[in-house]
Design a protein around this motif. Structure first.
Motif, PDB file in Angstrom:
ATOM      1  N   GLN A 374       0.828  -1.203   0.000  1.00  0.00           N
ATOM      2  CA  GLN A 374       0.000   0.000   0.000  1.00  0.00           C
ATOM      3  C   GLN A 374       0.866   1.259   0.000  1.00  0.00           C
ATOM      4  O   GLN A 374       0.553   2.253  -0.669  1.00  0.00           O
ATOM      5  CB  GLN A 374      -0.930   0.000   1.214  1.00  0.00           C
ATOM      6  N   LEU A 377       2.180   1.852  -3.465  1.00  0.00           N
ATOM      7  CA  LEU A 377       1.126   2.323  -4.357  1.00  0.00           C
ATOM      8  C   LEU A 377       0.781   3.784  -4.069  1.00  0.00           C
ATOM      9  O   LEU A 377       0.567   4.571  -5.001  1.00  0.00           O
ATOM     10  CB  LEU A 377      -0.117   1.447  -4.189  1.00  0.00           C
ATOM     11  N   LEU A 378       0.722   4.150  -2.799  1.00  0.00           N
ATOM     12  CA  LEU A 378       0.404   5.526  -2.440  1.00  0.00           C
ATOM     13  C   LEU A 378       1.410   6.492  -3.056  1.00  0.00           C
ATOM     14  O   LEU A 378       1.041   7.551  -3.572  1.00  0.00           O
ATOM     15  CB  LEU A 378       0.380   5.681  -0.924  1.00  0.00           C
ATOM     16  N   ARG A 379       2.667   6.124  -3.033  1.00  0.00           N
ATOM     17  CA  ARG A 379       3.690   7.001  -3.605  1.00  0.00           C
ATOM     18  C   ARG A 379       3.486   7.173  -5.114  1.00  0.00           C
ATOM     19  O   ARG A 379       3.642   8.272  -5.653  1.00  0.00           O
ATOM     20  CB  ARG A 379       5.085   6.432  -3.319  1.00  0.00           C
ATOM     21  N   LEU A 381       0.590   6.959  -6.689  1.00  0.00           N
ATOM     22  CA  LEU A 381      -0.600   7.783  -6.880  1.00  0.00           C
ATOM     23  C   LEU A 381      -0.294   9.259  -6.673  1.00  0.00           C
ATOM     24  O   LEU A 381      -0.830  10.128  -7.371  1.00  0.00           O
ATOM     25  CB  LEU A 381      -1.700   7.340  -5.907  1.00  0.00           C
ATOM     26  N   GLU A 382       0.550   9.545  -5.711  1.00  0.00           N
ATOM     27  CA  GLU A 382       0.838  10.944  -5.390  1.00  0.00           C
ATOM     28  C   GLU A 382       1.812  11.583  -6.373  1.00  0.00           C
ATOM     29  O   GLU A 382       1.674  12.757  -6.719  1.00  0.00           O
ATOM     30  CB  GLU A 382       1.395  11.036  -3.968  1.00  0.00           C
ATOM     31  N   ARG A 419      -4.268   1.708   4.961  1.00  0.00           N
ATOM     32  CA  ARG A 419      -3.751   3.050   5.185  1.00  0.00           C
ATOM     33  C   ARG A 419      -4.843   4.084   4.961  1.00  0.00           C
ATOM     34  O   ARG A 419      -5.522   4.085   3.921  1.00  0.00           O
ATOM     35  CB  ARG A 419      -2.578   3.328   4.250  1.00  0.00           C
ATOM     36  N   ASP A 421      -4.431   7.322   4.476  1.00  0.00           N
ATOM     37  CA  ASP A 421      -4.098   8.254   3.394  1.00  0.00           C
ATOM     38  C   ASP A 421      -4.361   7.636   2.026  1.00  0.00           C
ATOM     39  O   ASP A 421      -4.821   8.314   1.099  1.00  0.00           O
ATOM     40  CB  ASP A 421      -2.632   8.711   3.503  1.00  0.00           C
ATOM     41  N   LEU A 422      -4.137   6.337   1.885  1.00  0.00           N
ATOM     42  CA  LEU A 422      -4.433   5.674   0.617  1.00  0.00           C
ATOM     43  C   LEU A 422      -5.947   5.602   0.395  1.00  0.00           C
ATOM     44  O   LEU A 422      -6.421   5.780  -0.737  1.00  0.00           O
ATOM     45  CB  LEU A 422      -3.821   4.271   0.593  1.00  0.00           C
ATOM     46  N   TYR A 423      -6.701   5.366   1.454  1.00  0.00           N
ATOM     47  CA  TYR A 423      -8.155   5.305   1.342  1.00  0.00           C
ATOM     48  C   TYR A 423      -8.719   6.625   0.823  1.00  0.00           C
ATOM     49  O   TYR A 423      -9.532   6.656  -0.101  1.00  0.00           O
ATOM     50  CB  TYR A 423      -8.770   4.955   2.696  1.00  0.00           C
ATOM     51  N   ARG A 425      -7.105   8.896  -0.803  1.00  0.00           N
ATOM     52  CA  ARG A 425      -6.587   9.161  -2.142  1.00  0.00           C
ATOM     53  C   ARG A 425      -7.422   8.428  -3.198  1.00  0.00           C
ATOM     54  O   ARG A 425      -7.707   8.966  -4.272  1.00  0.00           O
ATOM     55  CB  ARG A 425      -5.121   8.724  -2.217  1.00  0.00           C
ATOM     56  N   LEU A 426      -7.854   7.207  -2.892  1.00  0.00           N
ATOM     57  CA  LEU A 426      -8.628   6.414  -3.844  1.00  0.00           C
ATOM     58  C   LEU A 426     -10.104   6.800  -3.863  1.00  0.00           C
ATOM     59  O   LEU A 426     -10.772   6.725  -4.892  1.00  0.00           O
ATOM     60  CB  LEU A 426      -8.519   4.922  -3.503  1.00  0.00           C
TER      61      LEU A 426
END
Length: 590
Positions: A374, A377-379, A381-382, A419, A421-423, A425-426
Motif C-alpha cells: 500500500q 502504491l500511495l507514492r 498515486l501521489e 492506510r 491516506d491511501l483510502y 486518495r482512492l
C-alpha cells in the motif's frame, strides 16, 4: 486434524525381484483427506518424499520439508530422514537423521500429518474416485481458508469436452495423469473440475496441457481453463466463476470479466440505471474511482464501463488482483527493472504501469493489499512516477486508477489494516453496486443473456426457461450475485439436452433455502426491514439487529460452520468472527 493430501507421485517399475513379496510388488497406502490412497512402488531405486516439485512423492503438508525423506528399494527396503525440520517416525518412533532404517510389511511411516503404511502386493483398490461438484465446492471452501492461513496457493481447473465421449474413458485418461492430491470432480456431462493443492500456475498449466494431449491422442477434443488462488480470487465462488468464464471463452488467458464486459450488459433496475449514469459522469474526468459491492456483483464490469466511456477508451485497460501483489511482484512486475538489477535480469523490462500508458489501471480486491505494498502504491498515486528496480531516476506514468473492494475500508482503516491516506486518495468518487437480490428484475434477462452466449459458443439453439425454473431463479438470494447466477445457468445449460431448462437442471435444494440478508456494504443506505409482528404494526429494526439475525441464520444454514457461513454472506472470515464477538453470538463447541 485431517492428514494433508498427497500432491505428486512419479513412481513406476516392473513387478519383479521385490525385497518383500513373492509376486514382486510393493505399495504404500497413504491416509489423507480423500481416504486411503494406494501408491505402487518400483522394484528397485530411490524415492524422494517431500514438498519439492521434483519429489517422486510430493506432499501438500506444511509440516513436511521440501526434501524430507528417501526410501531405497533393493535387497531390502529402507527409509532415511534427510535432516527434515519435523522429523520422520517409523513404527511410532522417531528415526535419526541421515540414518537408514529397514522397513517391513505393515510398518507405518509418519511425516508431518501424513501417515503411510507399507504393504505387499498390488493395490487392490482404485487410487482415486471422481467426486461430485458439491463435494468440490465444500472442499474448496476449506482449502481456500487453509491457503490463506498458510500463505500457499492452489489451482482450480476446468476441462470441457467439445464433443460427446465415453465418461469412463475420459475419467481414466485424466486420473492416470493427475497427481495424488489433485481432486477430480464431475461438473456435468462432458465437464470436469480439478482441484490442485500447493501448486503454481506453471505446474498447473503443464498438467492441463498433458490432459489435453492425452485426450487428443484418443480422438477426444477439449478446452481447459485455470483459476489460481490468490491471483484470480480468494473465495470459492470467485475461483469457480473465473474458471467457468475462461473455459467458455476457450482460452486460459481470458481476463476474469471478459464475458460480462462484452456489449449487452444488463441494466434494468432503477438503482443500476442511476449507477451507470453516475459512472458515465465519473468517466469524463480523471479522478480516481472506488467501486464497492459484494463478491460477484460485477465490480470489474463496471470498471470496464468507466474505462470505455472515458477519453482513455482507446488505450489499455489493465486489471490487477491486489491479493496477488507481493512486495517483490510490485517491484519487478509493476515498476519494471533495469538490465543487471538482479540475477537473471539479462535485459531491461518495462513495468506494467508504464506499459498501460494513457490507459486505465483497475486495482481489484484493493482491501487485500498488504500494508507495505500500500505504501508503494500511495507514492505512485501521489507522484505519478515509478522507479524501476536498479534505476536511479524515476519515470513519469500517465494512467488513471480505479479500485474495487467488497470490504468495509473504513473499518479496515480503523483496525489499522488499510492506510487512511491511501483510502482518501482512492475514494474521490464512490460507485456502489447493489447486490443482485436488490435488483430481481435483472435476474431473468441476465439468465437469458448467459444462455444465449453459451448456445452461440457451441452452435446450438438457446433453451428456454420454464416457469418453475424462473420462479426458482427469482426467489433465490444469490449470495454470490451475478457470478453465482452465471455458474448455475452454465451448469443447467450443460445438463439440458432438450429445448427447455426445468427445475431438474437447477440445484433446487440450494435455491429453495430461505434467503439470507447480507450486511450492507460500506456507505450503503440501510433498508428499513421491519420484523413480522401484528398485521399493519411492524416496528423497524436497527441495522445491528438485522445483521445479527443474518449471521445467526447463516450459521444455522451452514450447520454452524463459521467458514461456510462467512462465505455465504460474502464476508471475510476475520470480520465474521469479529461480528460474533460484537453481537455476543455463542460459537459452537466441537
Amino acid at each position: 486434524m485431517p492428514a494433508p493430501t498427497i500432491v505428486d507421485q512419479k513412481l513406476g517399475g516392473s513387478p519383479a525381484d521385490s525385497p518383500h513379496d513373492g509376486d514382486g510388488r510393493l505399495h504404500l497406502v497413504i491416509l489423507g483427506r480423500d481416504g486411503a490412497v494406494p501408491r505402487a512402488l518400483p522394484v528397485r531405486g530411490q524415492i524422494l518424499i517431500g514438498r519439492d516439485d521434483e519429489a517422486d512423492l510430493r506432499l501438500a503438508d506444511p509440516r513436511a520439508s521440501r526434501h524430507h525423506a528417501r526410501i531405497t528399494i533393493g535387497e531390502t527396503i529402507e527409509i532415511e530422514d534427510l535432516a527434515s525440520a519435523n522429523g520422520t517416525r517409523v513404527r511410532d518412533q522417531p528415526i535419526s537423521p541421515r540414518t537408514k532404517v529397514r522397513l517391513e510389511r505393515g510398518d507405518a511411516i509418519a511425516i508431518g500429518g501424513t501417515l503411510m503404511i507399507l504393504q505387499s502386493g498390488a493395490p487392490e483398490v482404485s487410487a482415486r474416485r471422481v467426486w461430485s461438484h458439491g463435494y468440490l465446492e465444500t472442499r474448496l471452501i476449506e482449502e481456500c481458508g487453509r491457503a490463506q492461513n498458510d500463505h500457499s496457493s492452489l489451482a482450480l481447473a476446468r476441462v470441457h469436452l467439445t464433443a460427446p465421449a465415453s465418461a469412463i474413458l475420459v475419467e481414466e485418461i485424466i486420473t492416470n495423469l493427475l497427481r495424488g492430491g489433485e481432486l477430480l470432480a464431475a461438473y456435468a456431462p462432458g465437464e470436469y473440475e480439478i482441484l490442485m493443492l500447493g501448486t503454481n500456475p506453471i505446474a498447473a498449466r503443464v498438467l492441463l496441457d498433458g490432459v489435453v494431449a492425452a485426450l487428443r491422442g484418443r480422438q477426444i477434443d477439449s478446452t481447459t481453463a485455470l483459476a489460481i488462488y490468490p491471483a484470480d480470487g480468494t473465495s470459492p465462488q470467485a475461483l469457480i466463476g473465473r474458471a467457468a468464464e475462461r473455459v467458455s471463452a476457450g482460452t486460459v488467458a481470458a481476463s476474469a470479466g471478459t464475458a460480462a464486459g462484452q456489449p449487452g450488459v444488463i441494466v434494468e433496475s432503477k438503482a443500476m440505471r442511476n449507477l451507470h449514469a453516475l459512472a458515465h459522469r465519473a468517466a469524463a474526468g480523471n479522478s480516481h474511482v472506488l467501486i464497492v459491492g459484494e463478491t460477484g456483483a460485477g465490480k470489474e464490469v463496471l470498471a470496464e464501463t468507466v474505462h470505455r466511456a472515458s477519453p482513455r477508451a482507446a488505450k489499455p485497460f489493465l486489471a490487477l488482483n491486489c491479493a496477488a501483489l507481493t512486495e517483490s511482484l510490485v517491484e519487478s512486475e509493476l515498476f519494471g527493472y533495469e538490465r543487471g538489477a538482479f540475477t537473471g535480469a539479462n535485459q531491461a523490462k518495462v513495468g506494467l504501469l508504464e506499459a498501460a500508458a494513457g490507459g486505465t489501471v483497475f486495482l481489484d480486491e484493493i482491501g487485500e493489499m498488504p500494508l507495505p505494498t500500500q505504501a508503494k502504491l500511495l507514492r505512485v498515486l501521489e507522484t505519478r512516477q515509478v522507479l524501476r528496480v536498479g534505476a536511479t531516476q524515476t519515470r513519469a506514468i500517465d494512467v488513471r486508477f480505479l479500485a474495487a473492494t467488497n470490504r468495509d475500508l473504513e473499518e479496515e482503516v480503523a483496525e489499522k489494516r488499510f492506510r487512511e491516506d491511501l483510502y482518501f486518495r482512492l475514494n474521490v468518487i464512490t460507485l456502489e453496486i447493489p447486490p443482485l437480490r436488490e435488483r430481481p428484475e435483472e435476474i431473468e434477462p441476465l439468465a437469458r443473456m448467459f444462455l444465449g452466449r453459451l448456445a452461440e459458443a457451441v452452435g446450438r439453439s438457446a433453451p428456454v426457461l420454464s416457469a418453475e425454473s424462473l420462479a426458482l431463479l427469482r426467489g433465490c438470494a444469490w449470495p454470490g450475485n451475478i457470478r453465482e447466477l452465471r455458474n448455475v445457468i452454465e451448469r443447467a445449460f450443460v445438463l439440458c439436452a432438450g429445448a427447455e431448462i426445468t427445475a431438474d437442471h437447477l440445484p433446487v435444494e440450494k435455491m429453495r433455502r430461505r434467503p439470507v440478508e447480507a450486511p450492507p456494504a460500506a456507505g450503503a443506505p440501510h433498508a428499513k426491514t421491519p420484523p413480522t409482528g401484528e398485521e399493519g404494526s411492524a416496528e423497524p429494526r436497527g441495522l445491528k439487529e438485522i445483521e445479527r439475525q443474518a449471521i445467526v441464520d447463516a450459521l444455522e444454514r451452514c450447520h454452524f460452520n463459521q467458514t461456510r457461513a462467512a462465505e455465504l454472506l460474502g464476508m471475510p472470515r476475520r470480520t465474521f468472527c469479529k461480528r460474533l464477538r460484537e453481537y455476543a453470538i455463542p460459537r459452537p463447541r466441537a
